[in-house]
Design a protein around this motif. Structure first.
Motif, mmCIF file in Angstrom:
data_model
loop_
_atom_site.group_PDB
_atom_site.id
_atom_site.type_symbol
_atom_site.label_atom_id
_atom_site.label_comp_id
_atom_site.label_asym_id
_atom_site.label_seq_id
_atom_site.Cartn_x
_atom_site.Cartn_y
_atom_site.Cartn_z
ATOM 1 N N ILE A 16 42.124 88.885 100.679
ATOM 2 C CA ILE A 16 42.507 88.486 102.024
ATOM 3 C C ILE A 16 43.676 87.980 102.002
ATOM 4 O O ILE A 16 44.116 87.578 100.799
ATOM 5 N N ARG A 17 44.734 88.148 103.009
ATOM 6 C CA ARG A 17 46.051 87.738 102.723
ATOM 7 C C ARG A 17 46.045 86.231 102.537
ATOM 8 O O ARG A 17 45.062 85.304 103.157
ATOM 9 N N GLU A 18 46.988 85.733 101.855
ATOM 10 C CA GLU A 18 47.160 84.373 101.522
ATOM 11 C C GLU A 18 47.247 83.464 102.803
ATOM 12 O O GLU A 18 46.535 82.351 102.694
ATOM 13 N N ASP A 19 47.896 83.905 103.718
ATOM 14 C CA ASP A 19 48.217 82.838 104.936
ATOM 15 C C ASP A 19 46.668 82.876 105.885
ATOM 16 O O ASP A 19 46.765 81.953 106.910
ATOM 17 N N ASP A 20 46.017 83.830 105.794
ATOM 18 C CA ASP A 20 44.709 83.904 106.208
ATOM 19 C C ASP A 20 43.728 83.208 105.722
ATOM 20 O O ASP A 20 42.729 82.929 106.087
ATOM 21 N N ALA A 21 43.968 82.707 104.207
ATOM 22 C CA ALA A 21 42.994 81.957 103.683
ATOM 23 C C ALA A 21 42.863 80.420 103.849
ATOM 24 O O ALA A 21 42.063 79.974 103.292
ATOM 25 N N ASP A 22 43.785 80.010 104.610
ATOM 26 C CA ASP A 22 44.087 78.547 104.673
ATOM 27 C C ASP A 22 42.506 77.687 105.304
ATOM 28 O O ASP A 22 42.057 76.776 104.642
ATOM 29 N N HIS A 23 41.863 78.500 106.159
ATOM 30 C CA HIS A 23 40.807 77.906 106.943
ATOM 31 C C HIS A 23 39.529 78.064 105.698
ATOM 32 O O HIS A 23 38.719 77.138 105.764
ATOM 33 N N ILE A 24 39.558 79.201 104.952
ATOM 34 C CA ILE A 24 38.590 79.242 103.953
ATOM 35 C C ILE A 24 38.595 77.994 103.166
ATOM 36 O O ILE A 24 37.576 77.261 102.459
ATOM 37 N N MET A 25 39.959 78.012 102.431
ATOM 38 C CA MET A 25 40.024 76.909 101.567
ATOM 39 C C MET A 25 39.975 75.425 102.192
ATOM 40 O O MET A 25 39.076 74.615 101.377
ATOM 41 N N THR A 26 40.192 75.323 103.187
ATOM 42 C CA THR A 26 40.032 73.947 103.909
ATOM 43 C C THR A 26 38.493 73.729 103.713
ATOM 44 O O THR A 26 37.944 72.639 103.601
ATOM 45 N N ALA A 27 37.646 74.618 104.442
ATOM 46 C CA ALA A 27 36.054 74.769 104.649
ATOM 47 C C ALA A 27 35.503 74.361 103.255
ATOM 48 O O ALA A 27 34.670 73.453 103.000
ATOM 49 N N LEU A 28 35.977 75.002 102.320
ATOM 50 C CA LEU A 28 35.408 74.575 100.862
ATOM 51 C C LEU A 28 35.569 73.401 100.271
ATOM 52 O O LEU A 28 35.036 72.571 99.579
ATOM 53 N N ARG A 29 36.772 72.924 100.578
ATOM 54 C CA ARG A 29 37.355 71.577 100.344
ATOM 55 C C ARG A 29 36.360 70.519 101.078
ATOM 56 O O ARG A 29 36.253 69.145 100.537
ATOM 57 N N MET A 30 35.961 70.633 102.121
ATOM 58 C CA MET A 30 34.991 69.792 102.734
ATOM 59 C C MET A 30 33.631 69.855 102.297
ATOM 60 O O MET A 30 32.655 68.730 102.903
ATOM 61 N N VAL A 31 33.273 70.589 101.226
ATOM 62 C CA VAL A 31 31.975 70.416 100.708
ATOM 63 C C VAL A 31 31.712 69.294 100.093
ATOM 64 O O VAL A 31 32.813 69.075 99.339
ATOM 65 N N SER A 32 30.692 68.446 99.787
ATOM 66 C CA SER A 32 30.481 67.146 99.296
ATOM 67 C C SER A 32 30.689 67.696 97.762
ATOM 68 O O SER A 32 29.983 68.303 97.276
ATOM 69 N N GLY A 33 31.476 66.674 97.215
ATOM 70 C CA GLY A 33 31.662 66.902 95.569
ATOM 71 C C GLY A 33 32.850 67.817 95.132
ATOM 72 O O GLY A 33 33.234 67.689 94.078
ATOM 73 N N VAL A 34 33.590 68.520 96.142
ATOM 74 C CA VAL A 34 34.498 69.411 95.723
ATOM 75 C C VAL A 34 35.929 68.747 95.710
ATOM 76 O O VAL A 34 36.180 67.810 96.480
ATOM 77 N N ILE A 35 36.564 68.746 94.478
ATOM 78 C CA ILE A 35 37.553 68.203 93.859
ATOM 79 C C ILE A 35 39.098 69.064 94.236
ATOM 80 O O ILE A 35 39.852 68.424 93.997
ATOM 81 N N SER A 36 38.639 70.329 94.088
ATOM 82 C CA SER A 36 39.592 71.332 93.559
ATOM 83 C C SER A 36 39.242 72.817 94.316
ATOM 84 O O SER A 36 38.260 73.051 93.846
#
Length: 69
Positions: A16-36
Motif C-alpha cells: 500500500i502507498r505510504e500516505d495510505d498507511a497512516d491509519h493502519i500504523m495508528t491502529a497498530l500503535r493502539m494495541v496494548s503493549g505495542v511500543i513501536s
C-alpha cells in the motif's frame, strides 16, 4: 516454563502507498503493549521472493490438477 513473545511480524496482503498507511500504523500503535511500529518498504528482494512463492504455489496446483486427471 512458557516462551515470551518479543514482537510479531504482520504481513499485508498487498503493498500500500505510504500516505495510505497512516491509519493502519495508528491502529497498530493502539494495541496494548505495542511500543513501536516500523514500516518495511517494498523493494526488489521482496518482489523476487513474492514471485518465487507464486511460482512454487502455481507448480503445486498444476501437479495436483495432473494427479486428479
Amino acid at each position: 516454563m512458557t516462551a515470551r513473545h518479543a514482537g510479531y511480524i504482520v504481513t499485508l496482503a498487498e503493498d500500500i502507498r505510504e500516505d495510505d498507511a497512516d491509519h493502519i500504523m495508528t491502529a497498530l500503535r493502539m494495541v496494548s503493549g505495542v511500543i513501536s511500529v516500523q514500516p518495511v518498504t517494498a523493494n526488489l528482494d521482496m518482489a523476487i521472493a513474492r514471485q518465487q512463492v507464486h511460482g512454487e504455489v502455481r507448480g503445486k496446483v498444476l501437479q495436483l490438477l495432473k494427479e486428479l486427471q
